[in-house]
Scaffold this motif. Structure first.
Motif, PDB file in Angstrom:
ATOM      1  N   LYS A   3       0.764  -1.266   0.496  1.00 34.30           N
ATOM      2  CA  LYS A   3      -0.442  -0.177   0.360  1.00 34.30           C
ATOM      3  C   LYS A   3       0.980   0.955   0.309  1.00 34.30           C
ATOM      4  O   LYS A   3       0.570   1.982   0.942  1.00 34.30           O
ATOM      5  N   ASP A   4       1.845   0.974  -0.433  1.00 36.19           N
ATOM      6  CA  ASP A   4       3.033   1.906  -0.109  1.00 36.19           C
ATOM      7  C   ASP A   4       3.257   3.217  -1.778  1.00 36.19           C
ATOM      8  O   ASP A   4       4.333   3.528  -2.185  1.00 36.19           O
ATOM      9  N   ALA A  53      -7.774  -3.111   4.462  1.00 34.86           N
ATOM     10  CA  ALA A  53      -6.469  -2.474   3.863  1.00 34.86           C
ATOM     11  C   ALA A  53      -6.668  -0.450   3.855  1.00 34.86           C
ATOM     12  O   ALA A  53      -6.087  -0.898   3.318  1.00 34.86           O
ATOM     13  N   GLY A  55      -5.386   2.280   4.911  1.00 34.14           N
ATOM     14  CA  GLY A  55      -4.670   2.944   5.771  1.00 34.14           C
ATOM     15  C   GLY A  55      -5.122   4.540   5.350  1.00 34.14           C
ATOM     16  O   GLY A  55      -5.949   4.642   7.056  1.00 34.14           O
ATOM     17  N   THR A  56      -4.920   5.413   5.304  1.00 33.46           N
ATOM     18  CA  THR A  56      -5.469   6.053   6.196  1.00 33.46           C
ATOM     19  C   THR A  56      -6.930   7.129   5.573  1.00 33.46           C
ATOM     20  O   THR A  56      -7.624   7.737   6.649  1.00 33.46           O
ATOM     21  N   ASP A  74      -7.651  -1.941   8.949  1.00 38.64           N
ATOM     22  CA  ASP A  74      -7.240  -2.068   9.053  1.00 38.64           C
ATOM     23  C   ASP A  74      -6.031  -2.441  10.008  1.00 38.64           C
ATOM     24  O   ASP A  74      -6.393  -2.195  11.020  1.00 38.64           O
ATOM     25  N   ASP A  76      -3.391  -1.223  11.230  1.00 40.51           N
ATOM     26  CA  ASP A  76      -2.250   0.333  12.119  1.00 40.51           C
ATOM     27  C   ASP A  76      -4.042   1.195  12.874  1.00 40.51           C
ATOM     28  O   ASP A  76      -4.674   1.641  11.645  1.00 40.51           O
ATOM     29  N   TYR A 116      -3.924  -3.735  -2.548  1.00 40.96           N
ATOM     30  CA  TYR A 116      -3.371  -4.079  -1.075  1.00 40.96           C
ATOM     31  C   TYR A 116      -3.793  -5.541  -2.084  1.00 40.96           C
ATOM     32  O   TYR A 116      -4.774  -5.900  -2.465  1.00 40.96           O
TER      33      TYR A 116
END
Length: 219
Positions: A3-4, A53, A55-56, A74, A76, A116
């Motif tokens: 996811k980057d 997933a 993320g933000t 997620d 995180d 993802y």
């Protein structure tokens, strides 16, 4: 998992975008995927979207602006914290690769996955799409290593790979793309190789004998 890498955005509205009547403004930390923006309006009004997933939370913001409830998953908790006061966002902190599927047998009006890939989850992901729901999936494809992260080729889809789990689950593919998106369409300025699919359950209006128009007519 991967996811980057920057997401690609249309440089104009020439790409077909589904109409969003009376949408509320949203403020996300990163612009949403144009694929998600095109197909999230195909979720039934007032429905619930699983953002896996997430993320933000950029697509959580988008779904909420469309009046949709969201289950945001997620590992995180950082991005999930922004939705603590939103009663229509259920946050789930879970390592979906190392632990069990955290959603049991729940099914959703929309299932969204972007940037993802964890292949063992394919059956759970397509199984979470309701009979009148929609799967919206976009991630990196073979050849992405030429353009940047993710470099590991096992995080790249092989040609037609997303079609198999969708069809095996009895979903109806309404849109599919595979190939390179030029750098001029990307917020980060670099090209990106993607594979993306939109597929609906057999009871979704787009799969019926008289399907709904996915792209409005333009004069």
């Amino acid at each position: 998992m991967a996811k980057d890498a920057p997401d690609c955005q249309p440089e104009s509205l020439e790409a077909p975008i589904m109409p969003v009547p009376d949408a509320k403004p949203y403020h996300a930390p990163q612009a949403p995927s144009d694929w998600a923006a095109r197909f999230l309006p195909a979720v039934r009004p007032g429905g619930t979207v699983l953002d896996l997933a997430c993320g933000t939370g950029r697509h959580v913001h988008l779904a909420r602006s469309l009046g949709l409830a969201v289950v945001a998953v997620d590992r995180d908790p950082t991005g999930l914290a922004a939705f603590a006061d939103d009663g229509d966002v259920e946050t789930v902190i879970a390592d979906i690769e190392a632990g069990p599927w955290p959603l049991g047998g729940r099914r959703f009006d929309g299932v969204l996955v972007t940037n993802y890939l964890w292949r063992p989850l394919f059956p759970a992901i397509v199984g979470a799409v309701a009979a009148d729901g929609i799967l919206i999936y976009e991630t990196f494809a073979r050849g992405q290593e030429r353009h940047g992260r993710p470099q590991r080729t096992d995080f790249h889809l092989q040609p037609n790979e997303l079609l198999a789990p969708a069809l095996a689950a009895g979903l109806v593919v309404i849109a599919y793309e595979q190939g390179e998106l030029a750098g001029r369409f990307c917020s980060g300025g670099g090209a990106k190789i993607v594979q993306r699919i939109a597929a609906v359950g057999p009871d979704h209006p787009a799969a019926l004998a008289t399907p709904v128009a996915l792209v409005p007519n333009r004069d």
